[in-house]
Enzyme design. Structure first.
Site, PDB file in Angstrom:
ATOM      1  N   LYS A 243      34.579  33.654  43.276  1.00  0.00           N
ATOM      2  CA  LYS A 243      35.810  33.316  42.830  1.00  0.00           C
ATOM      3  C   LYS A 243      36.958  34.412  42.767  1.00  0.00           C
ATOM      4  O   LYS A 243      38.307  33.980  42.977  1.00  0.00           O
ATOM      5  CB  LYS A 243      35.909  32.963  41.106  1.00  0.00           C
ATOM      6  CG  LYS A 243      35.130  31.513  40.986  1.00  0.00           C
ATOM      7  CD  LYS A 243      35.161  31.290  39.493  1.00  0.00           C
ATOM      8  CE  LYS A 243      34.603  29.712  39.297  1.00  0.00           C
ATOM      9  NZ  LYS A 243      34.406  29.558  37.806  1.00  0.00           N
ATOM     10  N   ARG A 244      36.673  35.565  43.000  1.00  0.00           N
ATOM     11  CA  ARG A 244      37.470  36.779  43.230  1.00  0.00           C
ATOM     12  C   ARG A 244      37.959  36.321  44.467  1.00  0.00           C
ATOM     13  O   ARG A 244      38.900  37.150  44.646  1.00  0.00           O
ATOM     14  CB  ARG A 244      36.787  38.104  42.737  1.00  0.00           C
ATOM     15  CG  ARG A 244      35.987  38.519  43.815  1.00  0.00           C
ATOM     16  CD  ARG A 244      35.308  39.791  43.426  1.00  0.00           C
ATOM     17  NE  ARG A 244      34.091  39.997  44.137  1.00  0.00           N
ATOM     18  CZ  ARG A 244      34.204  40.992  45.228  1.00  0.00           C
ATOM     19  NH1 ARG A 244      35.263  41.171  45.836  1.00  0.00           N
ATOM     20  NH2 ARG A 244      33.071  41.231  46.155  1.00  0.00           N
TER      21      ARG A 244
END
Length: 475
Positions: A243-244
């Protein structure tokens, strides 16, 4: 090549349509469409605890938004459980699978022994040739395949090349659990066969599954589909996409203001290439996509490149199309519902008229909305910090002098207002920017906006003068 190509996209409904799944669906859709075939959609919902209808709806919505179409109704894997059991029992009847009554304690003991001897854990085949009558009364059993004890299982992968799996490493894996539910390995083979799937394009995290699934196909005497295992997407740092890095659902990219055609174009270039082409229409993707352009190295996701590509698509998009995309996401952003309510016929036409100036600098639909906020502002405008600093006493006095000049213009458009301001600048020996910046701040409440003469034209004489007069009052 079969008479008709059939591909499939088979997501698990445990969350949104993530970016890797979207790319897999796109590849399958393009390959089928390019070969005059069909792409089917199967929802692999056998994990009843984690599968939800909300996730199914989100996946269907994400695919539809991206413009990826499937043929027929989505197929539920869970609904086919009886068929999976039937085929497992058929393999037992044919002597190609068997009932295994090994207990949990026995399996734990096998694993511990393998670990102590430095071997990978493998089932030791203790029920392979035993009769079920030898099992204790009431004992639970699974069904295991009778894998070959020697030789190799070959997968001729269209991306990875020829892969040889030693059969001794595949062992007698489970087809049907003791509660009668199929394993993923078994259900996928039965479903793909029954759906007539001819080509499987999926992530290379499934490559080890391909060997075991090929064993099931051969045990059943079924044709093995053509397989292509695509490397997974990594982040810019080379690590597994998370997700980062931007591993979000399709709905998140819509909410962030990305256009579906831009995301399609970006996704198709993650692991596939057609020469040096970067910008591709959907028609070109369909025509060009094939296994030959797929690489073996993981693709790297770069949000900055996606944003730049999105900016390109925005610049070349039709103005009314961009307004429709803005309206799609207005309800989900701060003050968006207020803007939507204020979008009457007059504001709509102002928005269309402003779009050429707005889209030149915007990279997302959110930036378009932000740039268009001046259209929905009300007098007195809420000035941002930079605009307030620009509108000092000198600037307001200059605006006061320009108001009657604007009031007396015969025509109101970008050209006429620009000429009036240039004439004023020349008379007062000022640079154009010294006048344009205060005008921009007074008209929009911001230090940054579309070209100021476009702003004047879009707002129209009445509304523009109302805003300028309000700022001139304090001069």
């Amino acid at each position: 090549m079969p008479s008709q190509v059939v591909t499939r996209f088979a997501p698990s409904p445990t969350g949104f349509l993530h970016i890797g799944g979207a790319r897999t669906a796109l590849f399958n859709w393009l390959y089928a469409k390019g070969h005059g075939g069909r792409m089917l959609l199967r929802i692999e919902d056998t994990d009843r605890e984690r599968s939800t209808q909300a996730a199914v709806d989100a996946i269907l919505d994400g695919l539809s938004w991206l413009g990826i179409e499937w043929n027929g109704d989505p197929i539920s894997q869970f609904a086919r459980a009886d068929r999976h059991r039937e085929i497992a029992e058929q393999l037992v009847a044919e002597g190609k699978a068997y009932y295994c009554f090994a207990t949990k304690e026995e399996l734990d003991e096998m694993r511990e022994k393998a670990r102590a001897e430095g071997r990978p854990p493998r089932y030791d085949g203790r029920w392979r040739d035993r009769d079920p009558s030898e099992a204790p009364a009431g004992a639970k059993c699974v069904i295991r395949i009778k894998a070959p004890l020697d030789g190799e299982t070959i997968v001729d992968d269209q991306v990875q090349g020829r892969i040889a799996f030693p059969n001794k490493d595949l062992d007698d894996f489970i087809l049907l659990r003791s509660d009668g539910t199929p394993t993923y390995m078994h259900a996928v083979v039965v479903d793909d066969h029954d759906m007539g799937v001819t080509h499987i394009i999926r992530g290379d995290d499934h490559l080890t599954n391909a060997g075991r699934q090929t064993l099931i196909y051969k045990a059943l005497g079924w044709d093995v589909p053509v397989m292509g295992h695509v490397p997974l997407i990594h982040g810019p740092d080379g690590a597994k996409l998370s997700k980062r890095h931007g591993a979000l659902g399709a709905e998140a990219y819509r909410a962030m203001g990305y256009l579906p055609e831009a995301l399609r174009n970006y996704l198709v270039r993650l692991g596939w290439a057609h020469g040096d082409d970067e910008i591709m229409s959907t028609e070109q993707m369909v025509e060009w996509f094939d296994f030959g352009g797929l690489g073996r190295a993981p693709a790297r996701f770069d949000i900055a490149k996606l944003q730049a590509l999105n900016g390109h698509y925005i610049r070349y998009a039709e103005d009314d199309y961009l307004v429709s995309r803005m309206l799609d996401i207005l309800p989900d952003i701060e003050h968006g519902e207020e803007m939507a309510r204020a979008l009457d016929s007059e504001k709509y036409h102002q928005l269309i008229a402003a779009m050429p100036g707005l889209k030149e600098r915007a990279k997302t639909v959110l930036e378009l909305i932000d740039g268009a906020a001046f259209l929905f502002a009300r007098v007195p405008l809420d000035l941002d910090e930079k605009a307030a600093a620009i509108l000092d006493g000198t600037a307001r006095a200059m605006i006061a002098e320009l108001v009657p000049v604007f009031e007396n213009l015969a025509d109101w458009n970008a050209e006429s207002t620009e000429k009036a301001v240039r004439d004023y600048a020349e008379t007062h020996e000022l640079k154009l920017g010294k006048i344009a910046q205060p005008l921009r701040a007074a008209l929009t409440g911001r230090a940054v906006s579309p070209p100021v003469f476009d702003v004047l034209a879009v707002l129209g004489r009445r509304e523009a003068l109302e805003r300028l007069i309000e700022q001139a009052r304090t001069a």
